[in-house]
Enzyme design. Structure first.
Site, PDB file in Angstrom:
ATOM      1  N   TYR A 162      -2.367  14.196 -14.351  1.00 32.67           N
ATOM      2  CA  TYR A 162      -3.513  13.265 -14.399  1.00 32.67           C
ATOM      3  C   TYR A 162      -4.850  13.996 -14.293  1.00 32.67           C
ATOM      4  O   TYR A 162      -5.869  13.352 -14.006  1.00 32.67           O
ATOM      5  CB  TYR A 162      -3.455  12.258 -13.239  1.00 32.67           C
ATOM      6  CG  TYR A 162      -2.098  11.722 -12.905  1.00 32.67           C
ATOM      7  CD1 TYR A 162      -1.423  10.859 -13.776  1.00 32.67           C
ATOM      8  CD2 TYR A 162      -1.477  12.048 -11.697  1.00 32.67           C
ATOM      9  CE1 TYR A 162      -0.175  10.352 -13.445  1.00 32.67           C
ATOM     10  CE2 TYR A 162      -0.237  11.540 -11.359  1.00 32.67           C
ATOM     11  CZ  TYR A 162       0.407  10.696 -12.239  1.00 32.67           C
ATOM     12  OH  TYR A 162       1.636  10.200 -11.908  1.00 32.67           O
ATOM     13  N   TYR A 165       2.534  10.873  -3.511  1.00 31.28           N
ATOM     14  CA  TYR A 165       2.865  11.317  -4.871  1.00 31.28           C
ATOM     15  C   TYR A 165       2.816  12.843  -4.977  1.00 31.28           C
ATOM     16  O   TYR A 165       2.427  13.390  -5.999  1.00 31.28           O
ATOM     17  CB  TYR A 165       1.931  10.645  -5.898  1.00 31.28           C
ATOM     18  CG  TYR A 165       1.908   9.143  -5.750  1.00 31.28           C
ATOM     19  CD1 TYR A 165       3.034   8.399  -6.066  1.00 31.28           C
ATOM     20  CD2 TYR A 165       0.791   8.468  -5.259  1.00 31.28           C
ATOM     21  CE1 TYR A 165       3.048   7.014  -5.899  1.00 31.28           C
ATOM     22  CE2 TYR A 165       0.789   7.087  -5.095  1.00 31.28           C
ATOM     23  CZ  TYR A 165       1.921   6.370  -5.418  1.00 31.28           C
ATOM     24  OH  TYR A 165       1.930   5.004  -5.249  1.00 31.28           O
ATOM     25  N   CYS A 205       5.231  28.973 -16.029  1.00 30.08           N
ATOM     26  CA  CYS A 205       4.851  29.495 -17.344  1.00 30.08           C
ATOM     27  C   CYS A 205       4.293  28.417 -18.257  1.00 30.08           C
ATOM     28  O   CYS A 205       4.854  28.123 -19.323  1.00 30.08           O
ATOM     29  CB  CYS A 205       6.052  30.178 -17.975  1.00 30.08           C
ATOM     30  SG  CYS A 205       6.559  31.561 -16.969  1.00 30.08           S
ATOM     31  N   GLU A 206       3.208  27.798 -17.835  1.00 25.62           N
ATOM     32  CA  GLU A 206       2.487  26.828 -18.654  1.00 25.62           C
ATOM     33  C   GLU A 206       1.021  26.914 -18.269  1.00 25.62           C
ATOM     34  O   GLU A 206       0.698  27.014 -17.081  1.00 25.62           O
ATOM     35  CB  GLU A 206       2.953  25.398 -18.358  1.00 25.62           C
ATOM     36  CG  GLU A 206       4.386  25.158 -18.702  1.00 25.62           C
ATOM     37  CD  GLU A 206       4.663  23.688 -18.998  1.00 25.62           C
ATOM     38  OE1 GLU A 206       3.726  22.951 -19.365  1.00 25.62           O
ATOM     39  OE2 GLU A 206       5.833  23.317 -18.848  1.00 25.62           O
ATOM     40  N   ARG A 230       0.351  16.364  -9.819  1.00 26.70           N
ATOM     41  CA  ARG A 230      -0.775  15.482 -10.127  1.00 26.70           C
ATOM     42  C   ARG A 230      -1.866  16.145 -10.968  1.00 26.70           C
ATOM     43  O   ARG A 230      -2.361  15.527 -11.905  1.00 26.70           O
ATOM     44  CB  ARG A 230      -1.359  14.870  -8.848  1.00 26.70           C
ATOM     45  CG  ARG A 230      -0.303  14.125  -7.995  1.00 26.70           C
ATOM     46  CD  ARG A 230      -0.904  13.253  -6.918  1.00 26.70           C
ATOM     47  NE  ARG A 230      -1.660  12.158  -7.493  1.00 26.70           N
ATOM     48  CZ  ARG A 230      -2.953  12.131  -7.630  1.00 26.70           C
ATOM     49  NH1 ARG A 230      -3.694  13.120  -7.167  1.00 26.70           N
ATOM     50  NH2 ARG A 230      -3.541  11.123  -8.213  1.00 26.70           N
ATOM     51  N   PRO A 262       0.828  -1.214   0.000  1.00 26.08           N
ATOM     52  CA  PRO A 262       0.000   0.000   0.000  1.00 26.08           C
ATOM     53  C   PRO A 262       0.861   1.263   0.000  1.00 26.08           C
ATOM     54  O   PRO A 262       1.882   1.325   0.682  1.00 26.08           O
ATOM     55  CB  PRO A 262      -0.780  -0.115   1.311  1.00 26.08           C
ATOM     56  CG  PRO A 262       0.146  -0.863   2.226  1.00 26.08           C
ATOM     57  CD  PRO A 262       0.865  -1.864   1.336  1.00 26.08           C
ATOM     58  N   ARG A 272      -0.652   4.964  -1.429  1.00 25.76           N
ATOM     59  CA  ARG A 272      -1.548   6.111  -1.306  1.00 25.76           C
ATOM     60  C   ARG A 272      -2.481   6.005  -0.099  1.00 25.76           C
ATOM     61  O   ARG A 272      -2.748   7.001   0.576  1.00 25.76           O
ATOM     62  CB  ARG A 272      -2.379   6.229  -2.582  1.00 25.76           C
ATOM     63  CG  ARG A 272      -3.138   7.528  -2.712  1.00 25.76           C
ATOM     64  CD  ARG A 272      -4.060   7.521  -3.935  1.00 25.76           C
ATOM     65  NE  ARG A 272      -3.483   6.961  -5.110  1.00 25.76           N
ATOM     66  CZ  ARG A 272      -2.988   7.664  -6.132  1.00 25.76           C
ATOM     67  NH1 ARG A 272      -3.034   8.969  -6.127  1.00 25.76           N
ATOM     68  NH2 ARG A 272      -2.478   7.057  -7.185  1.00 25.76           N
TER      69      ARG A 272
HETATM   70  N1  LLP Z   1       3.251  -1.600  -5.940  1.00 27.68           N
HETATM   71  C1  LLP Z   1       3.649  -1.322  -7.190  1.00 27.68           C
HETATM   72  C2  LLP Z   1       4.382  -2.337  -7.944  1.00 27.68           C
HETATM   73  C3  LLP Z   1       3.351  -0.063  -7.738  1.00 27.68           C
HETATM   74  O1  LLP Z   1       3.746   0.202  -8.997  1.00 27.68           O
HETATM   75  C4  LLP Z   1       2.653   0.901  -6.985  1.00 27.68           C
HETATM   76  C5  LLP Z   1       2.337   2.213  -7.537  1.00 27.68           C
HETATM   77  C6  LLP Z   1       2.269   0.560  -5.677  1.00 27.68           C
HETATM   78  C7  LLP Z   1       2.580  -0.701  -5.192  1.00 27.68           C
HETATM   79  C8  LLP Z   1       1.541   1.509  -4.770  1.00 27.68           C
HETATM   80  O2  LLP Z   1       0.279   1.811  -5.271  1.00 27.68           O
HETATM   81  P1  LLP Z   1      -0.765   2.668  -4.378  1.00 27.68           P
HETATM   82  O3  LLP Z   1      -1.144   1.823  -3.194  1.00 27.68           O
HETATM   83  O4  LLP Z   1      -0.096   3.913  -3.949  1.00 27.68           O
HETATM   84  O5  LLP Z   1      -1.881   2.906  -5.285  1.00 27.68           O
HETATM   85  N2  LLP Z   1       2.051   9.051  -9.440  1.00 27.68           N
HETATM   86  C9  LLP Z   1       0.722   8.472  -9.523  1.00 27.68           C
HETATM   87  C10 LLP Z   1       0.652   7.101  -8.906  1.00 27.68           C
HETATM   88  C11 LLP Z   1       1.624   6.103  -9.492  1.00 27.68           C
HETATM   89  C12 LLP Z   1       1.553   4.741  -8.833  1.00 27.68           C
HETATM   90  C13 LLP Z   1       2.621   3.850  -9.325  1.00 27.68           C
HETATM   91  N3  LLP Z   1       2.689   2.573  -8.707  1.00 27.68           N
HETATM   92  C14 LLP Z   1      -0.275   9.431  -8.892  1.00 27.68           C
HETATM   93  O6  LLP Z   1       0.114  10.502  -8.440  1.00 27.68           O
HETATM   94  O7  LLP Z   1      -1.473   9.158  -8.877  1.00 27.68           O
END
Ligand code: LLP
Length: 421
Positions: free
Chosen positions: A318, A372, A343-344, A314, A276, A278
């Site tokens: 996204y 993130y 400047c964007e 973000r 986990p 996020r």
């Molecule tokens: N495990 C792997 C192999 C991953 O690639 C990721 C996230 C996680 C765990 C953790 O996922 P979470 O529980 O945080 O959803 N920058 C993007 C998010 C990229 C996530 C990449 N991988 C954003 O700001 O939304």
């Protein structure tokens, strides 16, 4: 319980009023609540209480700050890392190498070597050639690398395309149809202790169904692998649980997630691993900013804040929504666009938002910025690298310095042939 609350009309993080941090550290600045990290870590663990053997690895990419990693290490979390840089951070934060899982589609040979030498607990192999390379490196050292293969289950995570990872066409993992063959070939290599399978289908998932479909497929794969005579002791189910960004968002709870996992994995008889990110970090942090100007716009006024897309990527990357609220709300509202100084046109945090009325000099926050956020910051437009603060009760500490342009310039060189005589 929330640790970001108004007291006497002023937003506090735990017991620290945000204007104090703004005055003493400056803005923009990320502010984290230790109690919130701890609470999320415990709620997630409690959600999995019905499972026999589990291993929890915080996804370091979500928030790699050393202070934050220390909090999670104390909560008994291991780490999911995707580079040797993240591995060194996890170790420096007090996480035992044996509790570290190394994922990632582009691991370099020197990274595999360093991770092996550090004694990390598990490599999640993303393709066959990587497995062969790891086996060679391990065999040359006379060791067997503990590993799983990461499987791409071809499931649509139902999240933003840029953070979906489990469809056939994505770059991640080994196609589930190819997985038995790859597993058989890699498991025959003396340098590997291939002990299981891993998957991760995407991030910010608002529904459990895609995860469930992926896990059901993984269960079938485990049965097939065992049927072929392989010993499977570990299954890594990745991360991905979403968090509420907008007021009123409803997300699956860790308890609901845990109940689904318990149902789907009944009888697997493995250590279930989780990554986990996020769900632990997202709502444990905010980005504190000062309003610089309120500029008339064609339709709505622009609230120009001193945070920008380089501090919080973000929204630009996204189209992500981050709630914007005043630190000292007057009770009045305004409809406005919120933008930063870069400047964007993409340096816009929201258009036509109904927000607290703010004026130049007012402080405000972007919520849900603990995951993130700072980690994706850059110095674009030669802006300082944004600092981070960790609050615990009535104390706070600057846990990452603001890196001013002078320090960046000092790390650059004009080559001798361009030096003035
Ligand atoms: N495990 C792997 C192999 C991953 O690639 C990721 C996230 C996680 C765990 C953790 O996922 P979470 O529980 O945080 O959803 N920058 C993007 C998010 C990229 C996530 C990449 N991988 C954003 O700001 O939304």
């Amino acid at each position: 319980m929330d640790h970001f609350t108004y007291r006497d009309g002023v937003l506090h993080v735990e017991d620290v009023p945000l204007p104090r941090i703004a005055a003493e550290v400056g803005t923009p600045v990320y502010v984290y609540s230790q109690a919130t990290f701890e609470r999320h870590a415990r709620v997630f663990r409690a959600g999995l209480a019905g499972l026999d053997r589990t291993h929890l690895a915080f996804a370091v990419k979500a928030n790699p700050n050393l202070g934050v990693l220390k909090v999670l290490a104390r909560e008994g979390y291991g780490a999911d890392v995707v580079s040797v840089g993240e591995m060194w951070r996890a170790i420096a934060g007090g996480i035992a190498p044996a509790d570290i899982v190394f994922s990632g589609v582009g691991k370099r040979r020197d990274e595999l070597e360093a991770a092996l030498d550090a004694g990390i607990g598990q490599f999640n192999i993303e393709h066959e050639a990587e497995g062969v390379a790891l086996a060679e490196i391990a065999a040359a050292r006379g060791v067997r690398a503990p590993a799983t293969i990461r499987v791409n289950p071809d499931v649509d995570a139902g999240t933003h395309a840029k953070i979906s990872t489990g469809r056939k066409e994505n770059k991640f993992g080994i196609d589930i149809d190819q997985a038995p063959g790859v597993f058989a070939r890699l498991s025959a290599l003396p340098g590997l202790n291939l002990r299981g399978v891993a998957t991760h289908i995407g991030s910010q998932l608002g529904r459990l169904e895609p995860l469930e479909s992926a896990y059901v497929r993984m269960g079938q794969l485990v049965a097939d692998l065992r049927g072929a005579g392989h010993a499977i002791s570990h299954v890594d189910l990745g991360g991905g649980l979403g968090v509420p960004y907008r007021p009123g968002d409803v997300m699956p709870t860790p308890a609901e997630f845990g109940a689904m996992v318990a149902r789907v994995t009944r009888g697997w008889d493995v250590t279930l691993m989780f990554e986990p990110g996020r769900v632990i970090a997202g709502n444990a942090g905010v980005l504190l900013t000062e309003v610089l100007w309120v500029k008339p716009g064609a339709v709505n006024p622009y609230v120009i804040v001193d945070a920008a897309m380089n501090d919080l990527m973000r929204p630009a990357l996204y189209d992500a929504y981050h709630d914007f609220v005043a630190v000292r709300p007057s009770g009045e509202r305004m409809i406005a666009n919120i933008a930063g100084p870069v400047c964007e046109s993409g340096d816009t945090f929201g258009m036509g938002r109904d927000i607290d009325r703010v004026a130049p000099g007012d402080l405000a926050i972007f919520r849900t910025a603990g995951a993130y956020g700072a980690t994706m910051a850059s110095t674009y437009n030669s802006r300082a690298l944004v600092p981070e603060v960790l609050v615990s009760g009535d104390r706070y500490a600057v846990v990452a310095d603001r890196i001013p342009p002078e320090r960046m310039i000092a790390a650059e060189r004009v080559p001798d042939w361009l030096q003035d005589a």
